[in-house]
Design a protein around this motif. Structure first.
Motif, short mmCIF file in Angstrom:
data_model
loop_
_atom_site.label_atom_id
_atom_site.label_comp_id
_atom_site.label_asym_id
_atom_site.label_seq_id
_atom_site.Cartn_x
_atom_site.Cartn_y
_atom_site.Cartn_z
N UNK A 100 7.95 0.77 8.19
CA UNK A 100 9.23 1.38 7.79
C UNK A 100 9.05 2.17 6.50
N UNK A 101 8.33 1.57 5.55
CA UNK A 101 8.17 2.22 4.24
C UNK A 101 7.41 3.54 4.40
N UNK A 102 6.33 3.51 5.17
CA UNK A 102 5.58 4.76 5.36
C UNK A 102 6.40 5.79 6.14
N UNK A 159 5.16 5.27 -1.92
CA UNK A 159 5.28 4.00 -1.17
C UNK A 159 5.07 2.80 -2.10
N UNK A 160 4.23 2.96 -3.09
CA UNK A 160 4.03 1.83 -4.02
C UNK A 160 5.31 1.52 -4.77
N UNK A 204 -3.73 -2.86 -3.29
CA UNK A 204 -2.41 -2.61 -3.84
C UNK A 204 -2.52 -2.00 -5.24
N UNK A 205 -3.68 -2.21 -5.86
CA UNK A 205 -3.83 -1.73 -7.23
C UNK A 205 -3.77 -0.22 -7.29
N UNK A 206 -3.63 0.28 -8.51
CA UNK A 206 -3.41 1.71 -8.65
C UNK A 206 -4.59 2.52 -8.11
N UNK A 207 -4.28 3.65 -7.46
CA UNK A 207 -5.36 4.44 -6.89
C UNK A 207 -6.18 5.11 -7.99
#
Ligand SMILES: Cc1cc2nc3c(=O)[nH]c(=O)nc-3n(C[C@H](O)[C@H](O)[C@H](O)COP(=O)(O)OP(=O)(O)OC[C@H]3O[C@@H](n4cnc5c(N)ncnc54)[C@H](O)[C@@H]3O)c2cc1C
Length: 618
Positions: free
Chosen positions: A140-142, A125-126, A517-520
């Motif tokens: 929508x994206x999910x 999704x990112x 929003x940052x990287x997991x």
């Protein structure tokens, strides 16, 4: 301010599904009523009286449009027990889908597992969100990401062989998750068409455009069709699915919404003329992202297709007819398209050197097609192309300075090792492939009005819907087009087959819990629990020339060290990536760090190897 997205923790609330839809005429449809029968209450989407029609057919689900979304909707509605009529405007099925690359992204598939690729929907999704800077609709994206794996499996059930592409990271994808159909778009679509034709619940009408929706008491009860391009008939249906795609073939709508692409080479489905969107709007439907589109910035008209974009990524430059470089060439193919079209004559030259040509597998095809101009020096090349020698020389000088200093006047950050001759040039323009705006729907494709209520009986799937690539302009992640067609074809087909028109309710997806929003972080679950055990782990990733093997040391639940065990990359390129990437992985305690410019494949190979190693540590 830091942007956030919300993480999906609950699946859609499917309201009104399996509600005991009565299948009017399900056993014996289509039903032919007596010609001339008058239905006084029927209107069109504009509120005008229904046109005269010679015949009425009745079915459970009516699908308008026979591309990927329409065929998928029809097959899925049939799978769920409905009788279906699918009408197609032109003489053949397939739309843009049949001329597409047949490439569909998905995370967590069996193909990825077999290739040792570790991936998940959060990373997926990112990648989808990035081109729009996280501004498209998250439900929508999910929905897309969560259903993509199921689409790959469904395509395989349909007999389409889907293989994972592991030798090329597509633009916008941070992982190897592109699955290509055997025979590309044509092979994939032919299989689906053959299943459609074999399905006894489905009747297909070619050369039979829908010309208007049929409206009764504000609800859509079917459509008026020009059967065989002659007489007008009414097809009544419990639910109607618009699968008519966008408006890439409608010049007037392009002029209104996307004027910068009006002169693009139209690599579009001829039937994509936008009427489905207009009918929805007439009924009060909301539209969104109407200025968004997908183009391709390196199309050769002489060749009739795009040339290899990697020529630019490997160090080629773009020069316009005035001899100027005009953009950072290391952009997505869609992002480049309006920039190319903004130049005089809509044409520009791609200029590259012999070292680059030697890595271009299709170069000989280009030579054979007569589209390559060759010269030993830039001045000689300019003369052959009738370009101003001084201006081209100045552009190249500027680029050489970028190679030397790493600072480019057009903000390019990826440079070749050198730009020595001999040189080649080929002329390109940009094409337009499909538009990304359309009718706003809920998460199963039911069309929504501006006030959020349903237009009863009306569904949308594929390019006719609001897209999720960007809110305007050319932002696009590779694979979004087919994903939208297949995912929403599946969802709308099922919902339309299992929901009675009068009982339909808006289907929502619930979100909770804000995440950055940052990287997991790799070492924590979304709830903050440690998931990696201390120890030493080995993993393998794919670099440019082959596998990269690493050993990862985890101490106190943190990545303490990464050691390269094996690799076969070009030495200078690998060295440029090795230390910065490992330092960054250790410092940030994550495998997902920024790649080193100029060593992208090696960088990603190291990251993938660390990611795979950490998988064993869970
Ligand atoms: C060259 C090219 C390559 C591509 N490659 C890829 C790729 O590899 N991966 C990817 O994800 N995307 C790709 N795309 C985008 C993708 O093909 C589209 O986004 C997708 O196929 C859209 O599917 P659809 O069913 O909505 O529309 P379409 O497949 O275009 O189908 C719409 C159909 O509706 C019919 N129709 C329209 N109006 C009416 C009417 N009034 N009555 C009846 N029928 C009507 C049309 O004739 C058409 O057959 C590519 C596009 C192009 C042009």
């Amino acid at each position: 301010m830091k942007k956030t997205i919300t993480r999906l923790i609950a699946i859609s609330l499917i309201l009104g599904m399996f509600s005991g839809c009565s299948k009017e005429g399900a056993e014996e449809t289509p039903v032919v009523e007596s010609p001339g029968q008058v239905e006084q209450k029927l209107k069109t989407s504009t509120g005008e009286d229904a046109p005269d029609y010679s015949e009425t057919l009745t079915t459970d689900v009516l699908v308008l449009g026979g591309g990927g979304a329409g065929i998928t909707s029809a097959l899925t509605a049939s799978e769920n027990g409905s009788k279906v009529i699918l009408v197609e405007k032109i003489a053949y099925l397939g739309g843009a889908t049949i001329i597409s690359g047949g490439i569909v992204p998905a995370a967590g598939t069996k193909q990825q597992k077999e290739a040792g690729i570790v991936d998940n929907n959060e990373l997926f999704v990112r990648d989808i969100f990035r081109p729009s800077s996280y501004s498209v609709r998250k439900d929508l994206v999910y929905t897309i990401a969560e259903n993509a794996k199921g689409v790959i499996e469904w395509l395989e059930e349909q007999g389409v062989v889907m293989s994972l592409i592991t030798n090329n990271l597509f633009y916008g994808q941070s992982n190897y998750r592109m699955h290509i159909a055997e025979g590309s778009g044509a092979g994939m679509t032919q299989k689906l068409i053959s299943n459609l034709n074999d399905d006894e619940n489905i009747e297909v009408m070619l050369n039979s455009p829908a010309v208007e929706l049929a409206i009764e008491d504000g609800a859509v009860v079917g459509a008026f069709i020009h059967k065989n391009n002659s007489e007008t008939i009414l097809i009544r249906a419990e639910n109607t699915i618009l699968a008519t795609s966008g408006f890439a073939a409608n010049k007037e709508m392009l002029e209104e919404y996307i004027p910068e692409m009006v002169d693009a080479y139209p690599l579009v489905a001829p039937g994509a003329t936008g009427e489905g969107i207009l009918w929805g709007q007439n009924l009060g439907a909301e539209v969104a992202n109407m200025k968004a589109y997908q183009g391709h910035g390196v199309f050769s008209e002489e060749l009739g297709r795009s040339v290899d974009l990697n020529i630019l990524y490997r160090g080629g430059i773009l020069v316009n007819m005035n001899g100027h470089r005009f953009t950072n060439e290391h952009k997505g193919y869609s992002e480049l398209s309006p920039e190319v079209l903004a130049q005089d004559t809509n044409n520009v030259y791609m200029i590259f050197n012999k070292a680059n040509a030697e890595q271009t597998s299709q170069f000989q095809d280009y030579v054979d097609a007569g589209i390559i101009t060759e010269a030993n020096s830039i001045d000689e090349l300019s003369a052959k192309l009738n370009l101003d020698q001084k201006k081209v020389a100045a552009s190249v000088e500027d680029f050489l300075n970028g190679i030397k200093t790493g600072q480019d006047s057009l903000n390019r950050t990826l440079f070749p090792e050198h730009f020595d001759g001999p040189y080649y040039a080929l002329k390109i323009t940009a094409d337009l492939r499909h538009t990304q705006g359309g009718l706003v729907t809920d998460v199963v494709g039911q069309v929504l009005k501006s006030d959020g209520t349903l237009i009863k009986g009306l569904y949308a799937a594929g390019g006719v819907m609001e897209g999720f690539s960007d809110t305007a302009g050319p932002g696009y992640m590779s694979g979004n087009g087919l994903l939208q067609a297949f995912v929403f074809g599946r969802l709308a087909g099922k919902q339309a087959a299992t929901t009675k028109r009068d009982e339909a309710k808006v289907v929502v997806m619930e979100f909770e819990k804000e995440v950055s929003e940052e990287k997991p972080s790799d070492t924590e679950t979304p709830d903050g629990d440690t998931v990696f055990k201390d120890g030493v782990y080995e993993g393998t990733g794919k670099g440019y020339h082959g596998d990269i093997k690493v050993k990862v040391l985890v101490e106190n639940s943190k990545i303490k060290n990464v050691e390269i065990l094996e690799q076969s990359e070009t030495e200078t390129i690998f060295k440029a990536a090795e230390k910065p990437i490992i330092d960054s992985i250790v410092a940030n305690n994550t495998y997902s760090v920024d790649a080193v410019t100029g060593s992208t494949k090696s960088s990603k190979g190291i990251m993938m190897a660390v990611e795979n190693a950490l998988e064993s540590a869970k």
